[in-house]
Design an enzyme around this catalytic site. Sequence first.
Site, PDB file in Angstrom:
ATOM      1  N   ILE A  13     -25.361  38.225   4.216  1.00  0.00           N
ATOM      2  CA  ILE A  13     -25.429  37.089   5.152  1.00  0.00           C
ATOM      3  C   ILE A  13     -25.012  35.822   4.404  1.00  0.00           C
ATOM      4  O   ILE A  13     -25.750  34.856   4.281  1.00  0.00           O
ATOM      5  CB  ILE A  13     -26.806  37.032   5.875  1.00  0.00           C
ATOM      6  N   GLY A  14     -23.776  35.876   3.877  1.00  0.00           N
ATOM      7  CA  GLY A  14     -23.185  34.733   3.177  1.00  0.00           C
ATOM      8  C   GLY A  14     -22.368  33.903   4.156  1.00  0.00           C
ATOM      9  O   GLY A  14     -22.823  33.637   5.278  1.00  0.00           O
ATOM     10  N   THR A  15     -21.139  33.547   3.772  1.00  0.00           N
ATOM     11  CA  THR A  15     -20.309  32.702   4.639  1.00  0.00           C
ATOM     12  C   THR A  15     -20.065  33.376   5.991  1.00  0.00           C
ATOM     13  O   THR A  15     -20.436  32.835   7.039  1.00  0.00           O
ATOM     14  CB  THR A  15     -18.949  32.411   3.947  1.00  0.00           C
ATOM     15  N   GLY A  17     -21.204  36.408   7.117  1.00  0.00           N
ATOM     16  CA  GLY A  17     -22.439  36.969   7.687  1.00  0.00           C
ATOM     17  C   GLY A  17     -23.266  35.880   8.360  1.00  0.00           C
ATOM     18  O   GLY A  17     -23.800  36.073   9.461  1.00  0.00           O
ATOM     19  N   LYS A 107     -10.918  43.389   3.722  1.00  0.00           N
ATOM     20  CA  LYS A 107      -9.540  43.901   3.626  1.00  0.00           C
ATOM     21  C   LYS A 107      -9.265  44.578   2.294  1.00  0.00           C
ATOM     22  O   LYS A 107      -8.484  45.530   2.210  1.00  0.00           O
ATOM     23  CB  LYS A 107      -8.522  42.789   3.883  1.00  0.00           C
ATOM     24  N   LYS A 207      -3.831  42.380   3.298  1.00  0.00           N
ATOM     25  CA  LYS A 207      -3.669  42.204   4.751  1.00  0.00           C
ATOM     26  C   LYS A 207      -2.308  42.717   5.226  1.00  0.00           C
ATOM     27  O   LYS A 207      -2.208  43.372   6.270  1.00  0.00           O
ATOM     28  CB  LYS A 207      -3.842  40.732   5.106  1.00  0.00           C
TER      29      LYS A 207
HETATM   30  P1  NDP Z   1     -20.027  35.590   0.564  1.00  0.00           P
HETATM   31  O1  NDP Z   1     -20.054  35.749  -0.916  1.00  0.00           O
HETATM   32  O2  NDP Z   1     -20.197  34.237   1.135  1.00  0.00           O
HETATM   33  O3  NDP Z   1     -21.126  36.545   1.211  1.00  0.00           O
HETATM   34  C1  NDP Z   1     -21.463  37.809   0.728  1.00  0.00           C
HETATM   35  C2  NDP Z   1     -22.965  37.955   0.815  1.00  0.00           C
HETATM   36  O4  NDP Z   1     -23.308  39.278   0.435  1.00  0.00           O
HETATM   37  C3  NDP Z   1     -23.703  36.988  -0.123  1.00  0.00           C
HETATM   38  O5  NDP Z   1     -24.810  36.429   0.533  1.00  0.00           O
HETATM   39  C4  NDP Z   1     -24.090  37.924  -1.256  1.00  0.00           C
HETATM   40  O6  NDP Z   1     -25.248  37.473  -1.954  1.00  0.00           O
HETATM   41  C5  NDP Z   1     -24.392  39.188  -0.516  1.00  0.00           C
HETATM   42  N1  NDP Z   1     -24.359  40.364  -1.390  1.00  0.00           N
HETATM   43  C6  NDP Z   1     -23.549  40.613  -2.425  1.00  0.00           C
HETATM   44  N2  NDP Z   1     -23.846  41.792  -2.994  1.00  0.00           N
HETATM   45  C7  NDP Z   1     -24.886  42.299  -2.297  1.00  0.00           C
HETATM   46  C8  NDP Z   1     -25.673  43.478  -2.401  1.00  0.00           C
HETATM   47  N3  NDP Z   1     -25.437  44.372  -3.356  1.00  0.00           N
HETATM   48  N4  NDP Z   1     -26.648  43.671  -1.509  1.00  0.00           N
HETATM   49  C9  NDP Z   1     -26.909  42.773  -0.562  1.00  0.00           C
HETATM   50  N5  NDP Z   1     -26.202  41.609  -0.419  1.00  0.00           N
HETATM   51  C10 NDP Z   1     -25.215  41.378  -1.275  1.00  0.00           C
HETATM   52  O7  NDP Z   1     -18.663  36.249   1.068  1.00  0.00           O
HETATM   53  P2  NDP Z   1     -17.894  35.975   2.441  1.00  0.00           P
HETATM   54  O8  NDP Z   1     -18.855  35.920   3.552  1.00  0.00           O
HETATM   55  O9  NDP Z   1     -16.927  34.879   2.250  1.00  0.00           O
HETATM   56  O10 NDP Z   1     -17.024  37.311   2.542  1.00  0.00           O
HETATM   57  C11 NDP Z   1     -17.575  38.516   2.991  1.00  0.00           C
HETATM   58  C12 NDP Z   1     -16.440  39.475   3.304  1.00  0.00           C
HETATM   59  O11 NDP Z   1     -15.634  38.926   4.337  1.00  0.00           O
HETATM   60  C13 NDP Z   1     -15.489  39.745   2.139  1.00  0.00           C
HETATM   61  O12 NDP Z   1     -15.044  41.073   2.209  1.00  0.00           O
HETATM   62  C14 NDP Z   1     -14.335  38.784   2.402  1.00  0.00           C
HETATM   63  O13 NDP Z   1     -13.127  39.230   1.850  1.00  0.00           O
HETATM   64  C15 NDP Z   1     -14.280  38.855   3.909  1.00  0.00           C
HETATM   65  N6  NDP Z   1     -13.667  37.713   4.558  1.00  0.00           N
HETATM   66  C16 NDP Z   1     -14.047  36.450   4.246  1.00  0.00           C
HETATM   67  C17 NDP Z   1     -13.517  35.366   4.919  1.00  0.00           C
HETATM   68  C18 NDP Z   1     -13.916  33.970   4.620  1.00  0.00           C
HETATM   69  O14 NDP Z   1     -13.319  33.055   5.218  1.00  0.00           O
HETATM   70  N7  NDP Z   1     -14.866  33.727   3.752  1.00  0.00           N
HETATM   71  C19 NDP Z   1     -12.535  35.576   5.992  1.00  0.00           C
HETATM   72  C20 NDP Z   1     -12.204  36.956   6.254  1.00  0.00           C
HETATM   73  C21 NDP Z   1     -12.756  37.971   5.559  1.00  0.00           C
HETATM   74  P3  NDP Z   1     -25.045  36.515  -3.242  1.00  0.00           P
HETATM   75  O15 NDP Z   1     -24.542  35.223  -2.681  1.00  0.00           O
HETATM   76  O16 NDP Z   1     -26.392  36.430  -3.829  1.00  0.00           O
HETATM   77  O17 NDP Z   1     -24.033  37.191  -4.103  1.00  0.00           O
HETATM   78  N1  HSE Z   2      -9.782  34.258   1.166  1.00  0.00           N
HETATM   79  C1  HSE Z   2      -9.209  34.549   2.431  1.00  0.00           C
HETATM   80  C2  HSE Z   2      -8.209  33.470   2.796  1.00  0.00           C
HETATM   81  C3  HSE Z   2     -10.282  34.647   3.484  1.00  0.00           C
HETATM   82  O1  HSE Z   2      -8.192  32.434   2.144  1.00  0.00           O
HETATM   83  O2  HSE Z   2      -7.429  33.680   3.720  1.00  0.00           O
HETATM   84  C4  HSE Z   2      -9.757  35.157   4.798  1.00  0.00           C
HETATM   85  O3  HSE Z   2      -9.404  36.489   4.714  1.00  0.00           O
END
Ligand code: NDP
Ligand code: HSE
Length: 437
Positions: A13-15, A17, A107, A207
């Site tokens: 539940i990061g960016t 999530g 991806k 991608k």
């Molecule tokens: P983030 O780092 O913001 O979020 C990932 C979350 O997962 C963090 O809260 C992280 O915790 C948690 N996490 C990591 N490892 C574990 C684990 N072993 N168990 C439980 N939780 C864990 O990443 P994003 O949300 O940016 O990206 C997530 C996915 O979405 C990636 O695959 C990315 O490529 C994809 N994506 C991202 C985009 C974007 O704009 N950001 C756009 C399109 C796709 P902690 O912070 O403590 O490490």
């Molecule tokens: N890091 C990627 C980007 C996130 O900048 O496009 C979206 O997939």
Amino acid sequence: MTMKAMQVGLLGIGTVGGGTWRVLQRNAEEITRRAGRPIRITRVADRDVERARALTAGAAEVTDDAFAVVRAPDIDIVVELIGGYTLARELVLAAIEAGKHVVTANKALLAVHGNEIFARAQERGVMVAFEAAVAGGIPIIKALREGLTANRIEWVAGIINGTTNYILTQMRERGVTFAQALTEAQQLGYAEADPTFDVEGIDAAHKATLMASIAFGVPIQFERAYVEGITRIEPRDVAYAEELGYRLKLLGIAKRREGGFELRVHPTLVPADHLLANVNGAMNAVLVKGDAVGQTMFYGKGAGAEPTASAVIADLVDVTRLHTADPEHRVPHLAFQPDQVREVAALPIEECRTASYLRLAVADRPGVLAEITRVLAAEEISIAAMIQKAPACGRAEIVMTTHEACEAAMNRAIAAIETLPAVQGAVTRLRIEPLAD
Ligand code: NDP
Ligand code: HSE
């Protein structure tokens, strides 16, 4: 009649999530009306349990054990938003084994392990949906897989990495440094956990690889993609490109060719008056050429919390609507029926054909240009335009564009030009795409 809610287990539940949680809460009523039943995130796994608890405020059970969520019998759909290849692969395969549908934005995972993952999902009769994995909020997977299904897709070309487009735009418009623009992109939540994936073109290649498979009905073959990022771009190349009527963009390209297809990511000069040249900031755009429809362009936010959540939730709604449908009658993961995927290979970069931009420093004396053009002519490479820049102290810079040529011929020509006594240092070469037909 109220239908039983689809129960979702959210991993990470990061960016993205966090955006998914917020949008699903905010638009719950509309989404239920569309899906036919409520969709609820009832379990969340994140490394940072305290932050996850604060975000979900008691509305979901929170743990740091992602496998516990995957295995929980009450979960219907697992949403993987952790990222990375190793743990994410194990979690997704475990979810499939447990008979759960999967939604992922990852991806990297699919470009590297997608053939295995989709095969297992097909065997187990579950869906793996990945709209958010390509071009963030733009529904390009659905467009390629469903909306354009009548077409023989000729090529797909797109700005599919928001971070690099943001960097190139800020460098051009505000004159900021590469490092400063990258820091901003990271702060805005666009960049990958390891931003090398963005700036070296790897994310765009992930991608482009997925789009190529869906467009042409071929296995996922990231390992054959040609990948070049933006780290070696010099500001003067951006300026010279503009002077010649082009703008520099990082493009992901998949192009059907006799006996194979081109799969490449590299900085590309596109005509300045083309729609793609005017896609700025973190915006993405994908141009698709189909034999029936002609060119279509899809534009929108390619990264960031809620734009990406938009695509994740679209997949949740799709899975909810379709999860009771016979697996044989669902839209295939890679658009083509699994037994109709053809073993056609991505061509090596040497067999690709593009026009080029060349910049070289030369001794400013008579006959130099003739020597260079002789080398190009010997490889049957024709010059399209040429300018001479900054003649001073017996030295000048030549910038030229060529018509389309085979990559191998251009490589030979560049190697020969670099051995000419009048030529000083390496030739800078960028590729040009007219994106015309
Ligand atoms: P983030 O780092 O913001 O979020 C990932 C979350 O997962 C963090 O809260 C992280 O915790 C948690 N996490 C990591 N490892 C574990 C684990 N072993 N168990 C439980 N939780 C864990 O990443 P994003 O949300 O940016 O990206 C997530 C996915 O979405 C990636 O695959 C990315 O490529 C994809 N994506 C991202 C985009 C974007 O704009 N950001 C756009 C399109 C796709 P902690 O912070 O403590 O490490
Ligand atoms: N890091 C990627 C980007 C996130 O900048 O496009 C979206 O997939």
